[in-house]
Design an enzyme around this catalytic site. Structure first.
Site, short mmCIF file in Angstrom:
data_model
loop_
_atom_site.label_atom_id
_atom_site.label_comp_id
_atom_site.label_asym_id
_atom_site.label_seq_id
_atom_site.Cartn_x
_atom_site.Cartn_y
_atom_site.Cartn_z
N LYS A 140 0.82 -1.21 0.00
CA LYS A 140 0.00 0.00 0.00
C LYS A 140 0.86 1.27 0.00
O LYS A 140 0.42 2.32 -0.47
CB LYS A 140 -0.94 0.03 1.21
CG LYS A 140 -1.85 -1.19 1.35
CD LYS A 140 -2.97 -1.17 0.35
CE LYS A 140 -4.07 -2.20 0.62
NZ LYS A 140 -3.65 -3.62 0.58
C1 LIG Z 1 -4.24 -4.66 0.08
C2 LIG Z 1 -3.47 -5.89 -0.02
C3 LIG Z 1 -3.77 -6.85 -0.99
C4 LIG Z 1 -4.93 -6.72 -1.95
O1 LIG Z 1 -4.75 -5.69 -2.88
P1 LIG Z 1 -6.00 -5.09 -3.68
O2 LIG Z 1 -5.47 -3.95 -4.44
O3 LIG Z 1 -6.98 -4.66 -2.62
O4 LIG Z 1 -6.55 -6.18 -4.51
C5 LIG Z 1 -2.96 -7.98 -1.06
N1 LIG Z 1 -1.94 -8.16 -0.18
C6 LIG Z 1 -1.64 -7.26 0.77
C7 LIG Z 1 -0.53 -7.55 1.70
C8 LIG Z 1 -2.39 -6.10 0.87
O5 LIG Z 1 -2.08 -5.21 1.83
#
Ligand SMILES: *Cc1c(COP(=O)(O)O)cnc(C)c1O
Length: 507
Positions: free
Chosen positions: A113
């Protein structure tokens, strides 16, 4: 570049306006009216560039109301070697001959993120200036764990903004919870919600959609915005690392410019994989996008059958950031793949809201299947995958990435397609260390130890350094202790902003 709503009933707006608003007034998501195109020559040239330079190339087409100087400033503030422990920002790790891991977790919160949330606040602050905004922006976030901390970290002490994060009280790991409740900054709030991620997300959506609350906020000089992955300002920086991975593979001599590759993406809200879809539409040579889910396999079923049905048990898994039954960003894919058919999107989204399911037509299903392949993995296979990859290669996967690796194995078995693949790695193994250690060292190794004690156990076992921000986490003071029922989330927002209930609204 102008942005329109996937629901079709708003006028088009600039990038700055789309980023400021987060979600369109008709409840839709903003999409650019065109996709910016890159030819092979331009893509090959990227192999000579730094991550920061690649980012500017991608961003300038979409955020064309920002000057190049402004974009450079955003990029250089966000993607520093200091914050990301490496100047590569998003390095590739070669796992097997034809498989690379794209590590997106070198940022300050050890999860992917950060790739978007380190830069979004800078886009937003500039967007406020550009659009003549006088009100203070209040960022509301619902998080399944990683977004919350990354958003708090990205927005802390950013002038002209406040940030309120709602997280499911029992749906996040100890490390994730501690990361949020110890957050420092004068403009930050982290609040636990008695429910799961969907409860928190629905609560935030309710607040955004409540006209009375919006009016009340405006009276007090506040305006809501979102840092969830529905904000275009979060999606667009994610396109960069797909191009960057491809450029690095050219640079490493693994592919020739033009050769198609597969991407495997551990998916929850569908933001990350949607960015891959955009990259493909922009000219990046992609063969298949492989959508990996855990036991909350709503997307696997959707891609395989054409029916999206959230009426099923919500399961807590070892990959909690993917424990999601409503993947918000799928709405953008539906819009794009139906050739901008807002009417259809409205119909499907209404069905989803009213009865919890919808089915797309055959044509749409076929188009989706021509690009995406989907599979899922349960917890026990997730752990087995971590163990076997560690035994074979010494590389330590986190639980989310392990889901992707296992689904990729299933893909290869089912299709015999051995096109070179990049598996997107979304979290550091240290972030989910109890599961990871259980897999590679056995139950005994974790018995009676907290996640914080396990950090050093994992460090010894793997030979990796504990990421600095996770190191002394358990010794930090808890600064946020608020807790509420989903129904009281609005009340908590008003409390945080010091707005009294009984103040009359105009009209
Ligand atoms: C948010 C997240 C995901 C999923 O990503 P999206 O963009 O919501 O599909 C997968 N793995 C981790 C560690 C995340 O923080």
């Amino acid at each position: 570049m102008l942005y329109r709503s996937t629901r079709g009933s708003c006028r088009s707006v600039s990038a700055a306006e789309a980023i400021k608003r987060g979600i369109a007034a008709d409840g839709g998501l903003f999409v650019p009216e065109k996709t910016v195109q890159f030819n092979l020559e331009q893509i090959a040239l990227m192999s000579e560039m730094s991550y920061q330079e690649r980012a500017v190339k991608i961003l300038e087409g979409y955020l064309d109301d920002y000057t190049n100087e402004e974009l450079l400033e955003c990029v250089n503030k966000a993607y520093t070697a200091e914050k990301f422990e490496t100047n590569d920002i998003a390095p590739l790790h070669k796992l097997y001959d034809s498989v690379n891991i794209l590590e997106l977790w070198h940022g300050p919160t050890s999860a992917f993120k950060d790739m978007a949330l380190q830069i979004l606040p800078h886009f937003l602050v500039k967007a406020l200036k550009k659009t003549g905004e006088k009100e203070e922006i209040v960022i509301l976030v619902a998080t399944s764990g990683d977004t919350g901390k990354a958003a708090l970290e990205g927005f802390k002490d950013v002038i002209g903004t406040k940030i309120i994060v709602f997280f499911p009280s029992e749906g996040v790991s100890q490390v994730q919870k501690m990361q949020m409740v110890t957050q420092e900054g004068s403009n930050v709030y982290a609040i636990a919600v008695d429910g799961n991620f969907d409860d928190a997300q629905n609560g935030v959506k309710r607040i955004f959609g409540d006209e009375d609350v919006t009016a009340l906020m405006e009276e007090h000089g506040y305006k809501f915005s979102s840092a969830n992955s529905i904000n275009w300002g979060r999606l667009v920086p994610q396109i960069v690392y797909y191009f960057s991975a491809y450029a690095d593979m050219i640079k490493n001599g693994e592919i020739k410019a033009g050769e198609k590759i597969n991407f495997v993406v551990p998916t929850g809200n569908f933001g990350n994989i949607l960015a891959a879809y955009y990259a493909m539409q922009m000219g990046l040579p992609v063969n298949k996008l492989i959508c990996a889910s855990n036991d909350n396999n709503v997307l696997t079923d959707f891609i395989n059958t054409g029916e999206y049905n959230k009426n099923r048990e919500f399961k807590k898994t070892l990959s909690p950031s993917m424990d999601i039954l409503i993947s918000s960003n799928l709405e953008r894919l539906l819009y794009l793949i139906t050739g901008d058919n807002a009417e259809k999107v409205c119909e499907w989204m209404n069905q989803l809201k009213n009865v919890g399911s919808y089915s797309v037509d055959q044509d749409t299903k076929k188009k989706i299947q021509s690009i995406f392949w989907a599979g899922y993995t349960n917890d026990s296979d997730t752990l087995k995958t971590i163990e076997s990859v560690y035994q074979e290669t010494g590389y330590v996967l986190d639980t989310h990435t392990a889901v992707a690796v296992d689904v990729y194995d299933k893909y290869v078995i089912s299709t015999s397609d051995v096109t070179k693949a990049v598996i997107v790695s979304t979290a550091s193994p240290f972030k989910f260390n109890d599961s990871v250690l259980k897999a590679i060292a056995g139950e005994e190794a974790i018995k009676g130890k907290t996640e914080f004690e396990l950090l050093s156990v994992l460090s010894e076992k793997s030979g990796l350094k504990i990421p600095a921000p996770l190191k002394e986490l358990d010794k930090k003071p808890v600064l946020h202790k608020e807790f509420c029922e989903p129904i009281n989330m609005i009340g908590k927002v008003k409390e945080a902003l010091k707005i009294q209930e009984n103040i009359k609204t105009a009209k």
